[in-house]
Design an enzyme around this catalytic site. Structure first.
Site, PDB file in Angstrom:
ATOM      1  N   ARG A   1       0.829  -1.048   0.103  1.00 41.59           N
ATOM      2  CA  ARG A   1       0.002  -0.056   0.100  1.00 41.59           C
ATOM      3  C   ARG A   1       0.785   1.365  -0.228  1.00 41.59           C
ATOM      4  NH1 ARG A   1      -3.655   2.638   4.787  1.00 41.59           N
ATOM      5  NH2 ARG A   1      -5.144   3.708   3.459  1.00 41.59           N
TER       6      ARG A   1
ATOM      7  N   HIS B   1       0.569   4.557  -2.620  1.00 42.61           N
ATOM      8  CA  HIS B   1       0.310   5.849  -2.112  1.00 42.61           C
ATOM      9  C   HIS B   1       1.415   6.858  -2.303  1.00 42.61           C
ATOM     10  CE1 HIS B   1      -3.142   4.877   1.113  1.00 42.61           C
ATOM     11  NE2 HIS B   1      -3.384   4.406  -0.171  1.00 42.61           N
TER      12      HIS B   1
ATOM     13  N   ASN C   1      -3.904   8.342   5.385  1.00 34.46           N
ATOM     14  CA  ASN C   1      -2.580   7.784   5.389  1.00 34.46           C
ATOM     15  C   ASN C   1      -2.227   7.520   7.283  1.00 34.46           C
ATOM     16  OD1 ASN C   1      -1.638   7.243   3.050  1.00 34.46           O
ATOM     17  ND2 ASN C   1      -0.662   9.240   2.848  1.00 34.46           N
TER      18      ASN C   1
ATOM     19  N   HIS D   1      -6.146  -5.960  -2.466  1.00 36.01           N
ATOM     20  CA  HIS D   1      -6.850  -6.177  -1.394  1.00 36.01           C
ATOM     21  C   HIS D   1      -7.126  -7.585  -0.927  1.00 36.01           C
ATOM     22  CE1 HIS D   1      -8.658  -1.507  -1.465  1.00 36.01           C
ATOM     23  NE2 HIS D   1      -7.372  -1.538  -1.332  1.00 36.01           N
TER      24      HIS D   1
HETATM   25  C1  HEM Z   1      -9.022   1.404  -6.390  1.00 38.51           C
HETATM   26  C2  HEM Z   1      -9.060   2.246  -5.614  1.00 38.51           C
HETATM   27  C3  HEM Z   1      -8.462   1.977  -4.093  1.00 38.51           C
HETATM   28  C4  HEM Z   1      -8.942   2.543  -2.778  1.00 38.51           C
HETATM   29  C5  HEM Z   1     -10.410   3.133  -2.771  1.00 38.51           C
HETATM   30  C6  HEM Z   1      -8.378   2.041  -1.652  1.00 38.51           C
HETATM   31  C7  HEM Z   1      -8.629   2.227  -0.396  1.00 38.51           C
HETATM   32  C8  HEM Z   1      -8.139   1.674   0.941  1.00 38.51           C
HETATM   33  C9  HEM Z   1      -8.810   1.641   2.005  1.00 38.51           C
HETATM   34  C10 HEM Z   1      -9.906   2.525   2.398  1.00 38.51           C
HETATM   35  C11 HEM Z   1      -8.058   0.699   2.863  1.00 38.51           C
HETATM   36  C12 HEM Z   1      -8.215   0.445   4.456  1.00 38.51           C
HETATM   37  C13 HEM Z   1      -7.408   1.677   5.402  1.00 38.51           C
HETATM   38  C14 HEM Z   1      -7.700   1.676   6.535  1.00 38.51           C
HETATM   39  O1  HEM Z   1      -8.702   2.034   6.923  1.00 38.51           O
HETATM   40  O2  HEM Z   1      -7.108   0.828   7.269  1.00 38.51           O
HETATM   41  C15 HEM Z   1      -6.936   0.311   2.110  1.00 38.51           C
HETATM   42  C16 HEM Z   1      -6.177  -0.734   2.463  1.00 38.51           C
HETATM   43  C17 HEM Z   1      -5.140  -1.366   1.493  1.00 38.51           C
HETATM   44  N1  HEM Z   1      -4.821  -1.018   0.382  1.00 38.51           N
HETATM   45 FE1  HEM Z   1      -5.976   0.065  -1.063  1.00 38.51          FE
HETATM   46  N2  HEM Z   1      -7.281   1.111  -2.152  1.00 38.51           N
HETATM   47  C18 HEM Z   1      -7.489   1.177  -3.403  1.00 38.51           C
HETATM   48  C19 HEM Z   1      -6.254   0.612  -4.393  1.00 38.51           C
HETATM   49  C20 HEM Z   1      -5.175  -0.064  -3.981  1.00 38.51           C
HETATM   50  C21 HEM Z   1      -4.090  -0.363  -4.746  1.00 38.51           C
HETATM   51  C22 HEM Z   1      -3.873  -0.125  -6.010  1.00 38.51           C
HETATM   52  C23 HEM Z   1      -3.283  -1.242  -3.983  1.00 38.51           C
HETATM   53  C24 HEM Z   1      -1.894  -1.781  -4.143  1.00 38.51           C
HETATM   54  C25 HEM Z   1      -1.493  -1.898  -5.478  1.00 38.51           C
HETATM   55  C26 HEM Z   1      -3.856  -1.198  -2.472  1.00 38.51           C
HETATM   56  C27 HEM Z   1      -3.335  -1.989  -1.447  1.00 38.51           C
HETATM   57  C28 HEM Z   1      -3.821  -1.727  -0.040  1.00 38.51           C
HETATM   58  C29 HEM Z   1      -3.448  -2.662   0.918  1.00 38.51           C
HETATM   59  C30 HEM Z   1      -2.175  -3.825   0.751  1.00 38.51           C
HETATM   60  C31 HEM Z   1      -4.141  -2.445   1.985  1.00 38.51           C
HETATM   61  C32 HEM Z   1      -4.259  -3.145   3.216  1.00 38.51           C
HETATM   62  C33 HEM Z   1      -3.042  -2.125   4.165  1.00 38.51           C
HETATM   63  C34 HEM Z   1      -2.711  -2.740   5.512  1.00 38.51           C
HETATM   64  O3  HEM Z   1      -3.385  -3.805   5.896  1.00 38.51           O
HETATM   65  O4  HEM Z   1      -1.852  -2.213   6.107  1.00 38.51           O
HETATM   66  N3  HEM Z   1      -4.953  -0.489  -2.468  1.00 38.51           N
HETATM   67  N4  HEM Z   1      -7.118   0.443   0.710  1.00 38.51           N
END
Ligand code: HEM
Ligand code: NAG
Length: 325
Positions: free
Chosen positions: A60, A64, A92, A191
């Protein structure tokens, strides 16, 4: 005439190569710091052994970093008295972690080859290594990104997608980063690991769908019930987290796409991929053919890793990832 016919396209090709970030190459540190990638992968591997959640955090982090001012390590810069940095935007902070792991890889690398390896490249290597640890995926990461000097929390809106986005908004935002709708669906497969805070989805999905104070009808009611138990309406600001992929929360695999097909996508931005013919077709294909998704994921990560990069003499090689030189 022949002379010009040859050189004009060549000049255009060369200048566009620079703009497109072609200053990046595989094995970039082969001579100047041969152990750079190995140091990052060892550091990441050890960190994931101690805490499997690190893999998701580092993937992530690269996303970002790249979507805001390009992949320039701006996500790593600390806020100062006069400036709230990207990492302190609500998108973040507190949900993004893993900064200490980048610091520790950087200090090991600096001990071996000072001033050579950029923080932006370390983040890109670490994302790849995390995918390898969490899912056995592998792709060759290009190096050669240089570090930016600017990081502003105010750059986040308009550059990072919020979880409330629908498929058209997601497609538009990714297009603004030169990523196709297909690549958006492919990258959303990240995800398949990691977690979300309740606050990122409870309003949209559990308690106030479309501002109408109801549950999102596109969510499996049994899944909704489980989520409501973990995320009560009263404590949406708490530190409670739930897995993004309830089927296999720590494996980077295609189960995320299976979740979507049974209405168990967590975020609105996940489940919305089922509302459009093209994206839902891709969800189906990815769920069914893991090898296709794995190959495409690596490719899309490489493409994401080249967004608006600084190369050549642009930017700098930071000494410490948290502070511009
Ligand atoms: C398509 C649009 C995307 C949206 C709207 C989005 C939004 C989010 C949100 C809201 C979270 C949870 C944050 C929290 O509340 O803790 C999250 C987690 C995460 N996102 Fe996305 N994301 C997107 C695309 C991506 C992309 C392109 C990647 C990487 C290539 C990614 C990788 C991750 C990962 C791995 C997590 C888990 C993080 C953790 O467990 O520490 N996301 N994302
Ligand atoms: C639900 O959303 C609507 C429209 O955005 C808003 O006016 C209302 O205050 C929200 N209700 C709750 C309980 O958050």
């Amino acid at each position: 005439m022949e002379f010009l016919a040859f050189f004009i396209p060549l000049a255009i090709f060369l200048s566009s190569a620079i703009v497109n970030g072609d200053g990046l190459s595989i094995g970039y540190y082969r001579h100047a710091c041969p152990r750079a990638e190995e140091i990052v992968s060892k550091t990441v591997e050890n960190a994931i052994k101690g805490n499997p959640g690190v893999a998701a955090a580092l993937i992530r982090m690269h996303f970002h970093d790249c979507f805001v001012r390009g992949c320039d390590g701006s996500i790593l810069i600390d806020s100062t008295t006069g400036n709230s940095a990207e990492k302190d935007s609500p998108a973040n902070n507190p949900s993004l972690s893993g900064f200490d792991i980048i610091d520790s890889a950087k200090s090991r690398i600096e001990a071996e080859c000072p001033g050579v390896v950029s923080c932006a490249d370390i983040v890109a290597f670490a994302a790849r290594d995390s995918a390898q640890q969490a899912g056995g995926l592998y792709w060759a990461v290009e190096g050669g990104r240089r570090d930016g000097r600017v990081s502003r929390a105010s750059d986040i809106p308009g550059n990072l997608p919020p979880p409330s986005f629908d498929v058209n908004q997601l497609t538009q935002l990714f297009a603004s980063k030169q990523l196709s709708q297909d690549e958006m669906v492919t990258l959303s497969g990240a995800h398949s690991i990691g977690v979300s805070h309740c606050s990122s989805f409870t309003a949209d999905r559990m308690y106030n769908f479309s501002g109408r104070g109801v549950q999102d009808p596109s969510m499996d009611p049994r899944y909704a019930l489980q989520l409501k138990a973990k995320c009560p309406a009263s404590s949406s600001s708490s530190s409670v987290v739930v897995p993004l992929d309830p089927l296999s929360p720590t494996n980077l695999d295609v189960k995320y796409y299976v979740d979507l097909q049974v209405k168990r996508g967590l975020l609105k931005s996940d489940q919305t991929l089922m509302t459009n013919d093209a994206t839902s077709r891709l969800v189906k294909i990815n769920a069914k053919y893991p090898t296709i998704w794995r190959k495409n994921f690596g490719r899309a990560m490489v493409k994401m890793g080249a967004i608006d990069v600084l190369t050549g003499s642009q930017g700098e090689i930071r000494k410490q990832c948290r502070v511009p030189n």
